[in-house]
Design a protein around this motif. Structure first.
Motif, mmCIF file in Angstrom:
data_model
loop_
_atom_site.group_PDB
_atom_site.id
_atom_site.type_symbol
_atom_site.label_atom_id
_atom_site.label_comp_id
_atom_site.label_asym_id
_atom_site.label_seq_id
_atom_site.Cartn_x
_atom_site.Cartn_y
_atom_site.Cartn_z
ATOM 1 N N ALA A 92 9.113 22.084 -29.986
ATOM 2 C CA ALA A 92 8.491 23.164 -29.388
ATOM 3 C C ALA A 92 9.376 24.288 -29.276
ATOM 4 O O ALA A 92 9.012 25.489 -29.526
ATOM 5 N N GLY A 93 10.517 24.026 -29.112
ATOM 6 C CA GLY A 93 11.722 25.137 -29.022
ATOM 7 C C GLY A 93 11.872 25.951 -30.388
ATOM 8 O O GLY A 93 11.872 27.111 -30.483
ATOM 9 N N ALA A 94 11.925 25.084 -31.349
ATOM 10 C CA ALA A 94 11.933 25.432 -32.777
ATOM 11 C C ALA A 94 10.803 26.498 -33.198
ATOM 12 O O ALA A 94 10.832 27.512 -33.792
ATOM 13 N N VAL A 95 9.439 26.314 -32.812
ATOM 14 C CA VAL A 95 8.026 26.550 -32.796
ATOM 15 C C VAL A 95 8.451 28.104 -32.326
ATOM 16 O O VAL A 95 8.345 29.418 -32.652
ATOM 17 N N GLY A 96 8.966 28.121 -31.025
ATOM 18 C CA GLY A 96 9.162 29.348 -30.124
ATOM 19 C C GLY A 96 10.149 30.195 -30.960
ATOM 20 O O GLY A 96 9.860 31.566 -30.928
ATOM 21 N N LEU A 97 11.219 29.800 -31.321
ATOM 22 C CA LEU A 97 12.397 30.323 -31.991
ATOM 23 C C LEU A 97 12.025 31.047 -33.480
ATOM 24 O O LEU A 97 11.943 32.208 -33.632
ATOM 25 N N ILE A 98 11.147 30.301 -34.259
ATOM 26 C CA ILE A 98 10.754 30.699 -35.696
ATOM 27 C C ILE A 98 9.458 31.754 -35.546
ATOM 28 O O ILE A 98 9.556 32.867 -36.135
ATOM 29 N N TRP A 99 8.280 31.257 -34.711
ATOM 30 C CA TRP A 99 7.005 31.933 -34.814
ATOM 31 C C TRP A 99 6.796 32.652 -33.595
ATOM 32 O O TRP A 99 5.959 33.701 -33.580
ATOM 33 N N LYS A 100 7.709 32.922 -32.589
ATOM 34 C CA LYS A 100 7.667 33.678 -31.647
ATOM 35 C C LYS A 100 6.296 33.258 -30.665
ATOM 36 O O LYS A 100 5.707 34.189 -30.019
ATOM 37 N N ILE A 101 6.047 31.969 -30.636
ATOM 38 C CA ILE A 101 4.669 31.619 -29.903
ATOM 39 C C ILE A 101 5.471 31.371 -28.605
ATOM 40 O O ILE A 101 6.022 30.488 -28.074
ATOM 41 N N LYS A 102 4.739 31.973 -27.640
ATOM 42 C CA LYS A 102 5.368 32.114 -26.148
ATOM 43 C C LYS A 102 4.702 30.761 -25.524
ATOM 44 O O LYS A 102 5.602 30.072 -24.615
ATOM 45 N N VAL A 103 3.696 30.274 -25.927
ATOM 46 C CA VAL A 103 3.148 28.991 -25.352
ATOM 47 C C VAL A 103 4.123 27.743 -25.687
ATOM 48 O O VAL A 103 4.371 27.017 -25.009
ATOM 49 N N MET A 146 17.608 22.279 -18.616
ATOM 50 C CA MET A 146 17.295 22.708 -17.440
ATOM 51 C C MET A 146 18.208 23.787 -16.673
ATOM 52 O O MET A 146 17.715 24.745 -16.390
ATOM 53 N N ALA A 147 19.378 23.496 -16.931
ATOM 54 C CA ALA A 147 20.568 24.078 -16.325
ATOM 55 C C ALA A 147 20.630 25.606 -17.277
ATOM 56 O O ALA A 147 20.658 26.751 -16.626
ATOM 57 N N LEU A 148 20.346 25.657 -18.703
ATOM 58 C CA LEU A 148 20.287 27.084 -19.225
ATOM 59 C C LEU A 148 19.133 27.710 -18.719
ATOM 60 O O LEU A 148 19.207 29.220 -18.439
ATOM 61 N N TYR A 149 17.866 27.104 -18.361
ATOM 62 C CA TYR A 149 16.695 27.887 -18.018
ATOM 63 C C TYR A 149 16.936 28.423 -16.694
ATOM 64 O O TYR A 149 16.642 29.707 -16.204
ATOM 65 N N ALA A 150 17.625 27.774 -15.951
ATOM 66 C CA ALA A 150 17.808 28.258 -14.536
ATOM 67 C C ALA A 150 19.027 29.220 -14.650
ATOM 68 O O ALA A 150 19.045 29.998 -13.507
ATOM 69 N N ALA A 151 19.834 29.127 -15.310
ATOM 70 C CA ALA A 151 21.034 30.073 -15.162
ATOM 71 C C ALA A 151 21.042 31.521 -15.796
ATOM 72 O O ALA A 151 21.389 32.326 -15.392
ATOM 73 N N MET A 152 19.523 31.731 -16.521
ATOM 74 C CA MET A 152 19.474 32.984 -17.052
ATOM 75 C C MET A 152 18.276 33.801 -16.585
ATOM 76 O O MET A 152 17.184 33.031 -16.489
ATOM 77 N N ASP A 153 18.284 34.809 -16.086
ATOM 78 C CA ASP A 153 17.248 35.711 -15.537
ATOM 79 C C ASP A 153 16.270 35.918 -16.591
ATOM 80 O O ASP A 153 15.057 36.185 -16.344
ATOM 81 N N ASN A 154 16.745 36.230 -17.963
ATOM 82 C CA ASN A 154 15.889 36.856 -18.935
ATOM 83 C C ASN A 154 15.169 35.505 -19.477
ATOM 84 O O ASN A 154 15.912 34.707 -20.006
ATOM 85 N N ALA A 177 16.842 32.648 -22.129
ATOM 86 C CA ALA A 177 16.802 31.223 -21.641
ATOM 87 C C ALA A 177 16.237 30.365 -22.690
ATOM 88 O O ALA A 177 16.733 29.396 -23.009
ATOM 89 N N ALA A 178 15.087 30.733 -23.171
ATOM 90 C CA ALA A 178 14.172 29.798 -24.002
ATOM 91 C C ALA A 178 14.939 29.759 -25.452
ATOM 92 O O ALA A 178 15.100 28.474 -25.993
ATOM 93 N N VAL A 238 18.249 26.075 -28.871
ATOM 94 C CA VAL A 238 19.250 25.515 -29.721
ATOM 95 C C VAL A 238 19.839 24.549 -29.321
ATOM 96 O O VAL A 238 20.193 23.548 -30.196
ATOM 97 N N LEU A 239 19.977 24.407 -27.696
ATOM 98 C CA LEU A 239 20.619 23.014 -27.508
ATOM 99 C C LEU A 239 19.758 21.778 -27.819
ATOM 100 O O LEU A 239 20.489 21.055 -28.110
ATOM 101 N N SER A 240 18.572 22.041 -27.595
ATOM 102 C CA SER A 240 17.812 21.057 -27.853
ATOM 103 C C SER A 240 17.703 20.535 -29.175
ATOM 104 O O SER A 240 17.523 19.235 -29.447
ATOM 105 N N LEU A 241 17.611 21.380 -30.156
ATOM 106 C CA LEU A 241 17.916 21.153 -31.454
ATOM 107 C C LEU A 241 18.943 20.454 -31.869
ATOM 108 O O LEU A 241 19.189 19.605 -32.678
#
Length: 251
Positions: free
Chosen positions: A83-94, A149-157, A161-162, A167-170
């Motif tokens: 899902a993270g890769a799809v968000g990175l490549i295709w910019k699908i926010k869901v 989870m820490a990366l999501y929580a540490a960034m306001d943007n 964060a996504a 990148v970390l999950s990949l």
């Protein structure tokens, strides 16, 4: 022929939070009933009717929780990475929302796998924990979930964060084959895979079938948990959209 013609229509529909919210609302009751039935049948079958193991006796029954949770923890991580890769490549926010929703669920399941493994290991190995290759790689999986989870929580943007979490999950995907093949690559205390869809089961069918039911039940329960978190995340991020306001006012 353009590559886009090979991509199914539902893939593009994922870009619509409203469509995703509507379809998950229809699927939720189905998976909820399936999860309840499968887990109930699986637990009763495993605890009351499955025969005891000839070596471990009744202590082996923790397997019916440990094995499904260990399998699901890895599957959830792979889904999060995809899902993270799809968000990175295709910019699908869901897709970013799916990755965000997967992290705490996967971490909880990984904790369950480690805890039940320790409970199983005490009567089997005489110790709650050993630095076995399989156990250590599962612990690393938990740390990867916590890192995401820490990366999501540490960034306001949320966009940044996504990207960082994806990148970390990949990168962490390299740990999945290590978990799977650790018992083959190294001399470990951990037994080989108990459950496999591609190989003949190493246990009698009356012990294997309830395990299969429990695995299916865990996956259905995961689907329910993921859809609930995803729907909440869609409402939170799309709260300024007209359709969300209409949805709230109609209730």
């Amino acid at each position: 022929m353009a590559v886009s013609k090979w991509i199914p229509r539902w893939f593009y529909q994922l870009a619509s939070p409203r469509w995703c919210y509507d379809i998950t609302g229809k699927l939720l009751p189905v998976f909820l009933v399936a999860a309840a039935l499968l887990l109930l049948v699986g637990l009763v079958w495993a605890l009351a009717f499955a025969p005891p193991d000839y070596q471990q006796g009744n202590s082996f029954r923790i397997m019916y929780i440990h094995v499904p949770s260990a399998i699901l923890a890895q599957s959830c991580y792979m889904l999060m990475a995809v899902a993270g890769a799809v968000g990175l490549i295709w910019k699908i926010k869901v897709a970013d929302m799916v990755a965000f929703a997967c992290a705490p669920i996967g971490a909880s399941i990984a904790v369950m796998a480690l805890a039940t493994g320790a409970i199983w290991g005490k009567p089997t190995w005489g110790s709650w924990w050993v630095w076995d290759a399989r156990l250590t790689s599962m612990l690393i999986l938990l740390f990867l979930y916590l890192g995401v989870m820490a990366l999501y929580a540490a960034m306001d943007n949320e966009t940044m964060a996504a990207k960082a979490a994806s990148v970390l999950s990949l990168v962490g995907l390299v740990n999945i084959p290590i978990i799977k093949y650790s018992v083959e690559w190294w001399n470990t205390l951990h037994q080989p895979a108990t459950f496999s869809l591609t190989e003949k089961p190493s246990m009698p069918i009356e012990m294997w079938l309830p395990l299969l039911v429990m695995v299916l039940g865990f996956y259905c329960f995961f689907a329910v948990s993921l859809m609930l978190r995803l729907r909440n995340e869609i409402i939170r991020r799309e709260r300024r959209s007209g359709w969300v306001r209409e949805l709230i006012t109609s209730r």
